[in-house]
Each structure stands twice: as structure tokens, then as C-alpha cells.
Write a protein that holds these residues in place. Structure first.
Motif, PDB file in Angstrom:
ATOM      1  N   TYR A   1      -0.989   7.779  10.583  1.00  0.00           N
ATOM      2  CA  TYR A   1      -0.017   8.328   9.642  1.00  0.00           C
ATOM      3  C   TYR A   1       0.102   9.835   9.852  1.00  0.00           C
ATOM      4  O   TYR A   1      -0.889  10.533  10.040  1.00  0.00           O
ATOM      5  CB  TYR A   1      -0.484   8.035   8.212  1.00  0.00           C
ATOM      6  N   GLY A   2       1.344  10.337   9.804  1.00  0.00           N
ATOM      7  CA  GLY A   2       1.546  11.783   9.804  1.00  0.00           C
ATOM      8  C   GLY A   2       1.749  12.419  11.157  1.00  0.00           C
ATOM      9  O   GLY A   2       1.798  13.650  11.256  1.00  0.00           O
ATOM     10  N   THR A   3       1.902  11.630  12.215  1.00  0.00           N
ATOM     11  CA  THR A   3       2.162  12.194  13.539  1.00  0.00           C
ATOM     12  C   THR A   3       3.659  12.450  13.699  1.00  0.00           C
ATOM     13  O   THR A   3       4.488  11.883  12.973  1.00  0.00           O
ATOM     14  CB  THR A   3       1.708  11.225  14.637  1.00  0.00           C
TER      15      THR A   3
ATOM     16  N   THR B   1      -6.670   4.345   2.345  1.00  0.00           N
ATOM     17  CA  THR B   1      -5.621   5.205   1.795  1.00  0.00           C
ATOM     18  C   THR B   1      -4.485   5.389   2.784  1.00  0.00           C
ATOM     19  O   THR B   1      -3.302   5.277   2.430  1.00  0.00           O
ATOM     20  CB  THR B   1      -6.201   6.571   1.398  1.00  0.00           C
ATOM     21  N   PHE B   2      -4.812   5.666   4.045  1.00  0.00           N
ATOM     22  CA  PHE B   2      -3.769   5.879   5.042  1.00  0.00           C
ATOM     23  C   PHE B   2      -3.021   4.587   5.335  1.00  0.00           C
ATOM     24  O   PHE B   2      -1.807   4.596   5.558  1.00  0.00           O
ATOM     25  CB  PHE B   2      -4.381   6.466   6.315  1.00  0.00           C
ATOM     26  N   LEU B   3      -3.723   3.476   5.316  1.00  0.00           N
ATOM     27  CA  LEU B   3      -3.071   2.185   5.494  1.00  0.00           C
ATOM     28  C   LEU B   3      -2.104   1.910   4.344  1.00  0.00           C
ATOM     29  O   LEU B   3      -0.978   1.433   4.551  1.00  0.00           O
ATOM     30  CB  LEU B   3      -4.135   1.090   5.577  1.00  0.00           C
ATOM     31  N   THR B   4      -2.515   2.246   3.126  1.00  0.00           N
ATOM     32  CA  THR B   4      -1.638   2.062   1.968  1.00  0.00           C
ATOM     33  C   THR B   4      -0.419   2.970   2.064  1.00  0.00           C
ATOM     34  O   THR B   4       0.701   2.568   1.720  1.00  0.00           O
ATOM     35  CB  THR B   4      -2.413   2.341   0.668  1.00  0.00           C
ATOM     36  N   ARG B   5      -0.602   4.194   2.541  1.00  0.00           N
ATOM     37  CA  ARG B   5       0.544   5.089   2.745  1.00  0.00           C
ATOM     38  C   ARG B   5       1.551   4.486   3.721  1.00  0.00           C
ATOM     39  O   ARG B   5       2.767   4.570   3.523  1.00  0.00           O
ATOM     40  CB  ARG B   5       0.068   6.433   3.294  1.00  0.00           C
TER      41      ARG B   5
END
Length: 395
Positions: free
Chosen positions: A362-364, A29-33
Motif C-alpha cells: 500500500y502507498g507506492t 491494517t494495510f490489508l484492510t486499507r
């Protein structure tokens, strides 16, 4: 090797279908984001994301338990959020653009083919559905679900339908009545609304809310909307070729649990199988996210041009993801040594060579800053967005 800079060509990623694979818990999921963020930042395609678990549009829990921004918060009006479940969206305080509603009259037998195995509908049942549609046209499903005695007798006598087949089909399709988003009448054409956003180069995330727990709902809605959007893309592409209009923008359709849409028994009959085989003919491609690539039809898998693969521990899945790839034996050994998180083997159309990468978190704050940085060299900048900078550790 460490410190190697790998270029991910976003235009090449968009122009042919791609896939993110890995067993549960490996960070798909994070890779897709990250991939979607790169595509939207470079503005090489619009995306339609069928968001099964409400993880892409609005903020969600990150890899370390912290809340991270969704695509709408990162890209603002460039992304619209539609929802199948307004009540869930309101409880989560999601600012959505529109609620999706589908009239029974809009559903066709072709929309049910992908549910055939899941619901256990026989071939005779599917054939009966096509007969019902030919007799009652747009009223076929709503009228059939009333299961009126006179209507059934009429079908048996005039169209040689077997009563047992009709009864079995009724039992299988009655589940549709428990979904509030399916209604006798609707005020807005949700498929048209989504299409208008996509044609204006605005990406759409469709959240499923509580209905994400129902694979039947996910497959039905994704298939229904994709069929109609694809039909319009074909029409516009052909008109453009004849000098009667502009080409539609490049579109990437993101589906999870892809093997449910693309298994060998239904892939040749579903719109997703059609899109995969067409490659980029009508400016529509797929980004499939799946933990069971072995469940995807071999012909469809051969059209997945860029494959980003996290750890897989099932031999059949490993064979599937490496099918048709030069040097598969060596890559098999590489796959077996991947860490369980934040590592992926990337190979195919959008990269110059196969390589194992450490996936950027993701998200940093650093990730958010990279989205806002001035783009002087798009391909290098996007590579940094996806995989980090050369100061990061690469494996």
C-alpha cells in the motif's frame, strides 16, 4: 504457482460480512486499507470505519516507515473524517469534518451491555440499569451519576433495588464522566450527521485520537453509533419493501478488536452480533479485523463469508478461522507456512477458490496510479489493485 490472476468480487465482498485475521505485526491494517480502497474505487458500498488507532482516514506511517495517504486523501469528498478527539486531530493537522459528541441522555442500557465483561458489571447491575431507564427515561444516567441520597432511597423503597447493587453499578459507570465527548448537552446530533453522510453514499472514518487507547471508549461509541444507524437502515429497508421509499445504500461497518464485541457471552445481545446473523437482510454487513478469531462467537464466525487470513500461530485461532470450511485440513497446512508479512490465505464468498496471495504494498506510486487508472474491467482492475498485476510474484 506464480502469475495466477485471482478475481476478488467486490460486490460479493460487500454483500456479506467478511474478516481480516492475523497475529500482531502481520499487516492486517494495510490489508484492510487495500480492501477499503477497492470497495470505494468500485463504489459498491459506503463504509463506516471505527478507526481505533487513526490509521485509515488521513495519512499515516507506512510499512517501510514512509508516510502514506489515507482514504480521505485518496478519494477526496467521497470520504468524511469525524473525530472523537479534536485536540489530537489539530495537533496532527488532520482536516476533519466534525467532532463527535454524545449526550448522556442518548445512552441506553443496551449501549452498556458490550461493556459488561470489561467493566465487571453483574447481571444484577445490568437489570438495575434497565430499571433506572424505565423510571427516569432519558435522564436515567445523568441523574444516577449524581447519586443523590433521596433518589437512591426512592429506588430501594419503591422498586426493590438493593443498595449494594446500586453502589456497585455507580462505581462501574462513573468512568464515563472522564470522557469529554460525553456531555450533558450537545449542539449537534453526531449519529444523525454520520447517518446523513452514509445515506448520501459518502463513507465515514471515525478517528478516536487518544481515546483509541481506551477499549471502553471504543466499544461504547462504536456500539452507540451502530445501533442507531442500524435502526434507521431497518426502517428505510422496510419502507422500501412497502413501496414507501428507496432502499438505503449498501453499508460496511469496519471494527477492530472484533472479539471484544462478538465474544460468546455478549454476541447475541449486541448490535454487531445481530448484523452478522442478519447477513445482508438490511443492507448492512461487517468487516471485522482481529488477531484472536477464537474469541468470536461460533455462530457469528459462521456468517463471516469471506476470510482473509494472515499468519496465525495459535491453534485455537487457526481452528476458528477454518471452522465450517471444506478442506480445512489442507488449508491448515497452508496457513502454517505463510510468511510473517505480505502473505494471506483468501477464501470464501468473494473469491472463486482458496488461494495464497502476495499482498500488494500500500502507498507506492504504482498503487496510487492504479487508483486513477480508467476502469475498463472492474473486477480484474480491482484484483490488480488488491493483489498486484500478473507480473508480480504470487505464492
Amino acid at each position: 504457482m506464480e502469475g495466477i490472476r485471482m478475481v476478488v468480487d467486490m460486490e460479493k465482498l460487500a454483500e456479506r460480512s467478511s474478516g481480516v485475521f492475523g497475529k500482531s505485526g502481520t499487516g492486517k491494517t494495510f490489508l484492510t486499507r487495500l480492501l477499503l480502497s477497492g470497495l470505494l474505487r468500485e463504489d459498491v458500498a459506503t463504509c463506516l470505519v471505527f478507526d481505533m488507532h487513526n490509521e485509515y482516514g488521513w495519512e499515516a506511517e507506512g510499512e517501510r516507515g514512509k508516510r502514506v495517504k489515507g482514504l480521505r486523501q485518496l478519494f477526496g469528498e467521497q470520504v468524511a473524517i469525524f473525530t472523537l478527539d479534536p485536540e489530537s486531530a489539530q495537533r496532527r493537522q488532520i482536516k476533519y469534518d466534525s467532532a463527535v459528541q454524545i449526550p448522556f441522555s442518548a445512552l441506553e442500557p443496551d449501549d452498556l451491555v458490550t461493556l459488561q465483561n470489561l467493566l465487571g458489571i453483574s447481571e444484577a447491575g445490568i437489570n438495575a440499569a434497565y430499571t433506572l431507564h424505565s423510571v427516569w427515561k432519558r435522564e436515567w444516567l445523568e441523574r444516577f451519576l449524581r447519586f443523590d441520597k433521596d433518589d437512591i432511597s426512592f429506588l430501594v423503597e419503591e422498586y426493590n433495588q438493593h443498595p449494594g447493587t446500586l453502589s456497585a453499578l455507580y462505581r462501574k459507570l462513573y468512568f464515563l464522566t472522564r470522557f469529554p465527548f460525553l456531555r450533558p448537552e450537545v449542539k449537534e446530533d453526531s449519529a444523525r450527521q454520520i447517518l446523513e453522510h452514509l445515506l448520501s453514499r459518502k463513507s465515514v472514518v471515525l478517528e478516536f485520537g487518544r481515546y483509541g487507547r481506551s477499549l471502553e471508549a471504543y466499544i461504547l461509541v462504536a456500539n452507540y453509533l451502530t445501533r442507531r444507524i442500524h435502526e434507521e437502515y431497518v426502517r428505510r429497508k422496510e419502507a422500501a419493501e412497502g413501496g414507501l421509499g428507496e432502499e438505503p445504500p449498501q453499508l460496511i461497518i469496519v471494527i477492530e478488536e472484533a472479539h471484544k464485541f462478538l465474544d460468546p457471552t455478549v454476541a447475541r445481545q449486541t448490535i454487531f452480533g445481530v448484523i452478522a446473523r442478519e447477513m445482508r437482510k438490511y443492507n448492512v454487513t461487517l468487516l471485522v479485523v482481529d488477531q484472536r478469531p477464537s474469541g468470536i462467537d461460533d455462530e457469528v464466525m459462521s456468517q463471516i463469508a469471506t476470510r482473509i487470513t494472515c499468519l496465525l500461530d495459535n491453534e485455537a485461532d487457526v481452528r476458528a478461522v477454518l471452522s465450517g470450511v471444506s478442506g480445512a485440513g489442507a488449508l491448515r497446512d497452508v496457513l502454517a507456512r505463510l510468511d510473517t508479512r505480505q502473505q494471506a490465505l483468501v477464501f470464501g464468498h468473494a473469491v472463486p477458490m482458496p488461494m495464497v496471495v502476495k499482498v500488494r504494498e500500500y502507498g507506492t506510486p504504482e498503487f496510487y496510479a492504479s487508483l486513477n487508472a480508467e476502469r475498463k474491467a472492474p473486477t480484474e482492475d480491482t484484483r490488480a489493485l488488491l493483489w498486484g498485476t500478473e507480473e508480480d510474484d504470487y505464492l
